[in-house]
Design an enzyme around this catalytic site. Structure first.
Site, PDB file in Angstrom:
ATOM      1  N   THR A 152      42.183  -4.996  25.534  1.00  0.00           N
ATOM      2  CA  THR A 152      41.865  -6.317  24.990  1.00  0.00           C
ATOM      3  C   THR A 152      40.357  -6.400  24.746  1.00  0.00           C
ATOM      4  OG1 THR A 152      41.713  -7.188  27.246  1.00  0.00           O
ATOM      5  CG2 THR A 152      43.828  -7.444  26.101  1.00  0.00           C
ATOM      6  N   TYR A 153      39.929  -7.526  24.185  1.00  0.00           N
ATOM      7  CA  TYR A 153      38.535  -7.721  23.775  1.00  0.00           C
ATOM      8  C   TYR A 153      37.585  -7.470  24.959  1.00  0.00           C
ATOM      9  CZ  TYR A 153      34.513 -10.008  21.563  1.00  0.00           C
ATOM     10  OH  TYR A 153      33.272 -10.279  21.029  1.00  0.00           O
ATOM     11  N   PRO A 154      36.609  -6.537  24.794  1.00  0.00           N
ATOM     12  CA  PRO A 154      35.788  -6.149  25.943  1.00  0.00           C
ATOM     13  C   PRO A 154      34.591  -7.053  26.240  1.00  0.00           C
ATOM     14  CG  PRO A 154      35.281  -4.751  24.065  1.00  0.00           C
ATOM     15  CD  PRO A 154      36.389  -5.669  23.629  1.00  0.00           C
ATOM     16  N   ARG A 155      34.088  -7.788  25.240  1.00  0.00           N
ATOM     17  CA  ARG A 155      32.875  -8.593  25.465  1.00  0.00           C
ATOM     18  C   ARG A 155      33.244  -9.919  26.135  1.00  0.00           C
ATOM     19  NH1 ARG A 155      28.347  -7.014  22.122  1.00  0.00           N
ATOM     20  NH2 ARG A 155      28.867  -5.184  20.853  1.00  0.00           N
TER      21      ARG A 155
END
Length: 393
Positions: free
Chosen positions: A214-217
């Site tokens: 999933t989105y890392p940031r």
């Protein structure tokens, strides 16, 4: 599709609805279209973005020009950059460096011994049973500031028998929380030596290119409260992958995917939730991508497993009136540590058993000369931790 929706909404004079994607997988995109958000709900995000932009202008651009002009006033051009992130980070590093340079080392001694019991040998360290914390920040119960005192203890205890007393308490250790970007970067640095930038680029590739994370940031370490179904499907998917099959099936069979505020908590999520594997099966990952993916998957599995259970033992060995402390753990139930294998279990430490009333013998004893050390310089991992709580500094 998004553009057509906006045009249709404008023609119909309907209020604007916002598409909010927390992951780029097809399933997440479809779900986001089915649950479009109101414009008012998303306005705080616009305010936050504007605040960052204005801070970059006020602090970054103006500050950089001002400091460059100041440092260049005697002639030449000395670019001095200022920024809302880099400047406080530099201050943290500079403050630590100042402490290191001003540090004055002090010599001290410790007395360490090895004792022979029937079941084997164990180590102990002399300590002052009457010690209390005072004004001296370097003082510890096990530190002796005079070499003669340490030598006297060694002379008194050499070859002498000891009486043992110990206290054992049950203890549990929960698995670490799910990863956010900072904790993933910290783990990547400590386990594999990856820089923060490298970890981010690998995680970004696993998200954008391979669609397996999933989105890392993200700065969240929890999942949405309505994500139980997605987690169960992800577990089923991991159950088809050889390295994780047994653990994923155990989670599902035991019914461990259930409401739990430690894992599922909307109040702990801002823009994006914690980094977890997606329903996509990984294809051809490079070596570094496979390492980081494995790190995330194991953390995802571990958070649903029960706590590891220990028997924590504090052993005091008294020789000629001098006390030596030994501490150790006995693993009773591996729990989530089973996912990480024997190495993780052995790291917890074991202690040789001593029978009640058993007398031990001092096999070896020595005085060790040491010196106080300044605080260590930041590594990427420890600097990330410091930046995470920079407001406290």
């Amino acid at each position: 599709l998004i553009f057509r929706y906006i045009v249709q909404a404008a023609k119909a004079r309907q209020p604007v609805r916002r598409l909010w994607l927390q992951s780029m997988t097809p399933a997440s995109i479809r779900e986001a279209f089915e649950t479009l958000r109101s414009d008012d709900e998303m306005l705080p995000l616009a305010d936050a973005a504007r605040s960052r932009s204005e801070a970059d202008w006020l602090v970054g651009i103006n500050g950089t020009r001002a400091m460059t002009a100041f440092n260049s006033k005697e002639g030449g051009f000395y670019l001095t950059t200022v920024g809302r992130v880099q400047t406080p980070t530099l201050a943290i590093v500079a403050e630590r460096e100042d402490k290191i340079r001003r540090f004055v080392s002090r010599n001290y001694w410790e007395v360490r011994a090895k004792f022979d019991a029937r079941a084997g040998q164990y180590e102990g360290r002399w300590f002052d049973e009457t010690f209390k914390k005072g004004d001296d920040p370097d003082a510890r119960a096990e530190r002796l500031w005079e070499e003669a005192k340490a030598a006297a203890i060694v002379a008194a205890c050499t070859g002498k028998p000891g009486e043992v007393s110990e206290e054992s308490k049950p203890s549990t250790q929960l698995s670490p929380l799910l990863f956010d970007l900072t904790s993933l970067q910290r783990e990547g640095n400590s386990k594999f030596g990856f820089s923060a930038k490298t970890t981010l680029s690998i995680a970004q590739a696993l998200y954008e290119k391979h669609k397996v994370l999933t989105y890392p940031r993200t700065d969240a370490r929890a999942l949405p409260e309505d994500y139980l179904g997605v987690v169960s499907k992800t577990m089923q998917e991991l159950g088809a992958q050889t390295p994780y099959k047994a653990f994923a099936k155990q989670v599902l069979k035991s019914g461990w995917v259930r409401p739990n505020k430690r894992i599922f908590d909307n109040s702990k999520i801002s823009d994006h939730f914690a980094i977890i594997p997606t329903l996509q099966t990984p294809g051809h990952l490079s070596e570094v991508e496979a390492k980081l993916y494995d790190l995330v998957v194991k953390r995802f599995l571990a958070v649903f497993f029960p706590a590891a259970e220990y028997l924590v033992t504090t052993r005091i060995t008294r020789v000629e009136g001098h006390a030596f402390k030994t501490e150790g753990k006995v693993l009773v139930e591996a729990g989530w540590l089973a996912i990480y294998g024997r190495e993780a279990i052995e790291e917890q430490g074991a202690l040789v058993k001593v029978e009640p009333g058993e007398q031990v013998q001092t096999a070896e004893i020595e005085s060790v000369a040491l010196a106080t050390r300044p605080p260590p310089r930041y590594t990427e991992a420890t600097l990330l931790t410091a930046m995470e709580g920079a407001g406290k500094l």
